[in-house]
Design a protein around this motif. Structure first.
Motif, PDB file in Angstrom:
ATOM      1  N   ARG A  16       0.762  -1.139   0.064  1.00  0.00           N
ATOM      2  CA  ARG A  16       0.080  -0.103  -0.013  1.00  0.00           C
ATOM      3  C   ARG A  16       0.784   1.251   0.072  1.00  0.00           C
ATOM      4  N   ARG A  19       2.793   1.623  -3.371  1.00  0.00           N
ATOM      5  CA  ARG A  19       1.954   2.377  -4.341  1.00  0.00           C
ATOM      6  C   ARG A  19       1.720   3.979  -4.202  1.00  0.00           C
ATOM      7  N   ALA A  20       1.577   4.251  -2.991  1.00  0.00           N
ATOM      8  CA  ALA A  20       1.516   5.498  -3.003  1.00  0.00           C
ATOM      9  C   ALA A  20       2.874   6.373  -3.242  1.00  0.00           C
ATOM     10  N   CYS A  21       3.856   5.867  -2.906  1.00  0.00           N
ATOM     11  CA  CYS A  21       5.244   6.521  -3.137  1.00  0.00           C
ATOM     12  C   CYS A  21       5.306   6.311  -4.774  1.00  0.00           C
ATOM     13  N   HIS A  22       5.210   5.423  -5.306  1.00  0.00           N
ATOM     14  CA  HIS A  22       5.484   5.329  -6.927  1.00  0.00           C
ATOM     15  C   HIS A  22       4.718   6.157  -7.677  1.00  0.00           C
ATOM     16  N   GLU A  23       3.293   6.426  -7.166  1.00  0.00           N
ATOM     17  CA  GLU A  23       2.454   7.486  -7.765  1.00  0.00           C
ATOM     18  C   GLU A  23       2.937   8.615  -7.768  1.00  0.00           C
ATOM     19  N   MET A  24       3.763   8.974  -6.628  1.00  0.00           N
ATOM     20  CA  MET A  24       4.442  10.481  -6.183  1.00  0.00           C
ATOM     21  C   MET A  24       5.985  10.469  -6.902  1.00  0.00           C
ATOM     22  N   GLY A  25       6.330   9.606  -7.527  1.00  0.00           N
ATOM     23  CA  GLY A  25       7.647   9.455  -7.956  1.00  0.00           C
ATOM     24  C   GLY A  25       8.796   9.140  -6.965  1.00  0.00           C
ATOM     25  N   ASP A 306      -6.101  10.183  -0.702  1.00  0.00           N
ATOM     26  CA  ASP A 306      -5.178   9.060  -0.390  1.00  0.00           C
ATOM     27  C   ASP A 306      -4.580   9.416   0.911  1.00  0.00           C
ATOM     28  N   ARG A 309      -0.851   9.280   0.843  1.00  0.00           N
ATOM     29  CA  ARG A 309      -0.060  10.165   0.280  1.00  0.00           C
ATOM     30  C   ARG A 309      -0.096  11.522   0.753  1.00  0.00           C
TER      31      ARG A 309
END
Ligand code: ADP
Length: 447
Positions: A16, A19-25, A306, A309
């Motif tokens: 979980r 996923r948040a990290c990758h969406e934020m680059g 989120d 995030r």
């Protein structure tokens, strides 16, 4: 913004956060024990570091090994997830002392809320209503008897260092006080290394209702509504829903507003949850969790926010991008916690997952680290998946949940999917008519 975050956890919550990290680059570093070499959180992360042997105390709770992993991988921040070190104030302190950002509240706030007596005293000062009970720890039998006389039986003995419902004992009459007091102290000492206990009025038919809070470091605080977590077994949550079938808008705004004011006054940062018991129209504060909750996705489902995030944004000093007035609660969401356990005896069922097919479709979210061929180790928590279903209203949510549970295939290990199917078919559940004792009666733990 951070370039790299180390995730100090495993299983679905590590995914979980990834996923948040990758969406934020943001790049991620997984840590793992030797029992988790093939775990999904290790496969997905950009880098991984093995930090020790299977027992959690030597790996996921091994602070020097985790700090070394952060150092050698050049991480900027550490996200603790839930469980493990997430509410360990000393860990939060050491993370910061070693030059990393702790994605969570200050060590002072973690410490304050980790001691249930200090937490209750703080809550009282902040104007939150409490369950009647002892103002501090109780260290002799006479005090318990006097309290029993004063607030009336049944009363509940609870551990000051409590968690997971351990060290709790109900006393129905003065005659049971001595034995319950001895047992509660023994259990608390064994579980927490701290035998201190306190006393509360035992409520006969409360619901467990908790308020999600989000605060930045600039004094902005919002509440994201409630979660009804009354469906519990041995004080552990099994299924959660939002909104609560028991609250109306006025009640939600009242308790949400009280909670947000208290958090603002404390100067708290990040996500947090204030837990209340709710009976006969009254709320009673029981504790605050200073971390992300297992059941946070249902709040995300009805607010569109989120939470991970936001945790990361707050940790970098960011300002909340919305005010209370901007937050809209839309629809209904339910989470089923799926454990690798026999659905009738609740005996854990680790082993090899032979088939795996999660449900899909509109309004269905599955947070899980399972895959076909995965060998689930016996060392950790038995939670293996969270099924989160949303609908425009409770009825649609239930229709969809029924369908999603039917579709879910986990082969090779036992899971509690059949328990959820049985539970949501009960007329009381369909009517939203349940309290914290209801599930134990259904599964025959209580009369
Ligand atoms: P823990 O930290 O061990 O989880 P909590 O204080 O959060 O302990 O309580 C866990 C659960 O125990 C609650 O959700 C509720 O079901 C039950 N409980 C706690 N306090 C009371 C009370 N005063 N009366 C009745 N049930 C209670």
């Amino acid at each position: 913004m951070f370039d790299k975050v180390l995730i100090a956890n495993r299983g679905e919550i590590a995914l979980r956060i990834h996923r948040a990290c990758h969406e934020m680059g943001i790049q991620t570093v997984a840590i793992h024990s030797t029992a988790d070499n093939d775990a999904m959180h290790v496969r997905l992360a950009d880098e991984s570091v093995c930090i020790g042997p299977p027992p959690a105390k030597d790996s996921y709770l091994n602070i020097p090994a985790i700090l070394s992993a952060a150092t050698i991988t050049g991480a900027d921040a550490i996200h603790p997830g839930y469980g493990f070190l997430s509410e360990n104030a000393r860990f939060a302190e050491l993370v910061e002392e070693h030059g990393f950002t702790f994605i969570g509240p200050t060590p002072e706030h973690i410490r304050m809320m980790g001691d249930k007596i200090v937490a209750k005293q703080t809550a009282a000062k902040l104007g939150l209503p409490l369950v009647p009970g002892s103002p501090g720890p109780v260290d002799n039998l006479d005090e318990i008897k006097a309290l029993g006389q004063e607030i009336g039986y049944p009363v509940l003995i609870k551990a000051v260092a409590g968690g997971g419902g351990r060290g709790m004992k109900v006393i129905d009459s003065e005659a049971q006080a001595e034995e319950a007091f001895t047992l509660a102290r023994q259990e608390a000492t064994a579980a927490f290394g701290n035998g201190a206990v306190y006393v509360e009025k035992y409520l006969g038919k409360p619901r467990h209702i908790e308020i999600q809070i989000l605060a930045d470091t600039h004094g902005n605080v919002v509440h994201l509504g409630e979660r009804d977590c009354s469906l519990q077994r041995r004080h552990q949550k099994v299924l959660e829903e939002t909104p609560s079938p028991a609250l109306n808008r006025e009640m939600r705004e009242r308790i949400g507003g009280l909670a947000a004011d208290a958090i603002r006054e404390m100067g708290y940062r990040g996500v947090g949850t204030l837990e209340f018991l709710f009976q006969d129209g009254e709320f009673y504060f029981i504790e605050m969790n200073t971390r992300l909750q297992v059941e946070h996705p249902i709040t995300e489902a009805i607010t569109g926010i989120d939470l991970v995030r936001e945790q990361i944004r707050v940790a970098t000093g960011g300002t909340l991008a919305f005010t209370q007035a901007d937050i809209k609660f839309a629809g209904h969401a339910i989470e089923c916690r799926i454990n690798a356990e026999n659905p009738e005896t609740f005996v854990p069922s680790p082993g090899r997952v032979t088939d795996y097919h999660p449900p899909g479709g509109l309004g269905v979210r599955v947070d899980s680290a399972l895959y076909a061929g995965y060998r689930m180790p016996p060392y950790y928590d038995s939670l293996v998946a969270k099924l989160i279903v949303a609908g425009t209203n409770r009825n649609e949510c239930l229709m969809r949940l029924r369908r999603a549970l039917e579709e879910y295939v986990v082969g090779g290990i036992d899971t509690t999917i059949p328990l959820h199917q049985r539970l949501i078919a009960q007329p009381d559940f369909v009517n939203g008519d349940y309290n914290i004792h209801w599930l134990e009666r259904l599964v025959g733990l209580k009369k």
